[in-house]
Design an enzyme around this catalytic site. Structure first.
Site: not given
Ligand code: EPZ
Length: 417
Positions: A22, A121
């Site tokens: 996914k 998020r």
């Molecule tokens: C990706 O989400 C995945 N989704 C998530 O999978 C996965 O849990 C996550 O990466 C971590 O591995 C997809 O790839 C579609 P991040 P993403 O940006 O990109 C904070 C699943 O179950 N953050 O690495 O949203 C954020 O709040 C899903 O398949 C900021 O603060 O993850 C979080 O606490 C759930 N500011 C942390 O970083 C930003 O601008 C990780 O987020 C971006 C993120």
């Protein structure tokens, strides 16, 4: 509202083919917007997040169709650079379209994404990076209005946190930009390397994806290609956890154990036998499982936050005490309520969850709180005595292709109503 009815206590035995990833398919589908020609994506999972992405592509003016597990996308005629609120609300990952639409048209309007509420998020890391590439961003009433004067320009970008989505969005915005973009402290998840491999096959010049320093040399244009999406390491781990929880033996094919070096040892610590070849895993689980050393969720290559819920579920009946520390998302223990109602003994204090193994779990009526939490409840229900009813299955369908058919094929007593 659909439900899953699970009669627990049946051991699993058989062979499962791993679905396409996914979290690789979604950014790659967004990347198709940049190509301006036909793109054929094989091994695309039939899940609702992919259908949402197809709707967004169609809304933008692409021709998009799905046949079996093959998606065909032709972005020759992009007629719009705005994504409607209700389409954005369908899933968090729609934020990738920002980088792709900007890269293709120089403009993009969208509302801030919805998706699982695993805590706020924010997209601040995405936006500060795009601003460095010359994007003017107006944030108003939950919407973003983004545009560039002439073209996106390459920039040196150091991420404050190795955000997966931000890394992917920058890559999408950089492949057609003027000059070179260097991302340091980039996320290293395998899905990012898959996105880069796809784009390079379309004529992009991306080096270092999968590492923490990625260089993108902007090119004039991309062409179409045919590509096979990588296996879903989280879906594969989910079915291993189901087998650990219910007991039994599983052969998982078409997987990539080399993406799972942070997960497989945890199953071995539980007492499961894990025999991994290059694209196959032989797995067997004997009851009782043992508790494991504290698990801290980390960015790749650490233990993935996406595996926390269903590994916790498998540990509910393990002898001893297990501890999780959820370091990535603020609110990712929403499955604990359902697990404790099944008889699990779990204490949550902030980021920390302490699981005291209990010998038995009992079937209950409960609701999937989010995608992976729902998978965790299914994992526990397979081991529970009696019948469980899990509603809000739409959360689970966002990331798992026909979960009840997959589990039925290896002996589980599970039905969708
Ligand atoms: C990706 O989400 C995945 N989704 C998530 O999978 C996965 O849990 C996550 O990466 C971590 O591995 C997809 O790839 C579609 P991040 P993403 O940006 O990109 C904070 C699943 O179950 N953050 O690495 O949203 C954020 O709040 C899903 O398949 C900021 O603060 O993850 C979080 O606490 C759930 N500011 C942390 O970083 C930003 O601008 C990780 O987020 C971006 C993120």
């Amino acid at each position: 509202m659909q439900k899953l009815i699970i009669n627990g206590g049946k051991k699993l035995c058989g062979e499962i083919r791993t679905q396409g990833s996914k979290n690789a398919a979604l950014p790659i589908m967004a990347a198709a917007v940049l190509c301006g020609e036909k793109v054929v994506l094989h091994n695309c999972p039939k899940i609702s997040d992919v259908y949402s992405a197809m709707r967004i592509l169609t809304y933008l003016g692409c021709k998009a169709s799905f046949d079996g597990n093959t998606a065909v996308i032709n972005s020759e005629n992009i007629s719009c650079s705005e994504i409607s609120e209700e389409l954005m609300r369908e899933m968090r990952s729609s934020i990738f379209f920002l980088g792709a639409v900007l890269g293709r048209t120089g403009r993009c309007r969208l509302s801030l994404p919805g998706g699982c509420d695993l805590g706020p998020r924010p997209v601040d890391i995405h936006l500060s990076a795009l601003r460095k590439m010359g994007v003017r961003i107006k944030e108003e009433y939950g919407g973003l209005d983004c545009s560039v004067e002439k073209k996106l320009t390459g920039a040196k970008i150091a991420l404050s946190f190795p955000s997966v989505g931000a890394t992917e969005n920058i890559i999408l915005a950089a492949v057609l930009a003027e000059g070179t973009t260097v991302i340091s402290n980039a996320a290293r998840e395998p899905e990012i390397a898959d996105l880069a491999d796809f784009l390079n096959r379309c004529g992009a010049k991306i080096h270092g994806a999968g590492g923490s320093r990625i260089t993108i040399n902007g090119v004039k244009q991309l062409h179409g290609c045919e590509y096979e999406i990588m296996p879903d390491r989280i879906a594969c781990a989910t079915y291993l956890a189901c087998t650990a929880s219910a007991g039994g033996e599983l052969i998982v094919t078409d997987c990539r154990p080399s993406d799972m070096e942070n997960i497989l040892p945890v199953f071995e610590q539980m007492g499961c036998i894990v025999h991994a070849l290059d694209s196959k895993i032989f797995f067997s689980a004997k009851y009782p499982l043992h508790a494991v050393a504290p698990i801290r969720t980390m960015v790749y290559p650490g233990f993935p936050t996406d595996a926390q819920a269903f590994v916790m579920a498998a540990l509910c009946r393990a002898k001893g005490t297990s501890v999780f520390v959820e370091n990535i998302f603020e609110n990712r223990y929403k499955h604990v309520g359902g697990l404790t109602r099944m008889g699990a003994d779990i204490l949550v204090e902030g980021k920390v969850a302490v699981i005291e193994g209990t010998p038995r779990l009992y079937g209950v009526k409960t609701e999937a709180p989010d995608l992976r939490g729902g998978a965790g409840l299914v994992t526990a229900a397979l081991a529970a005595e009696g019948t469980s009813e899990i509603s809000a299955v739409h959360h689970i369908d966002r990331g798992y292709e026909e979960i009840e058919k997959v589990l039925t094929s290896v002996g589980a007593d599970i039905k969708r109503i």
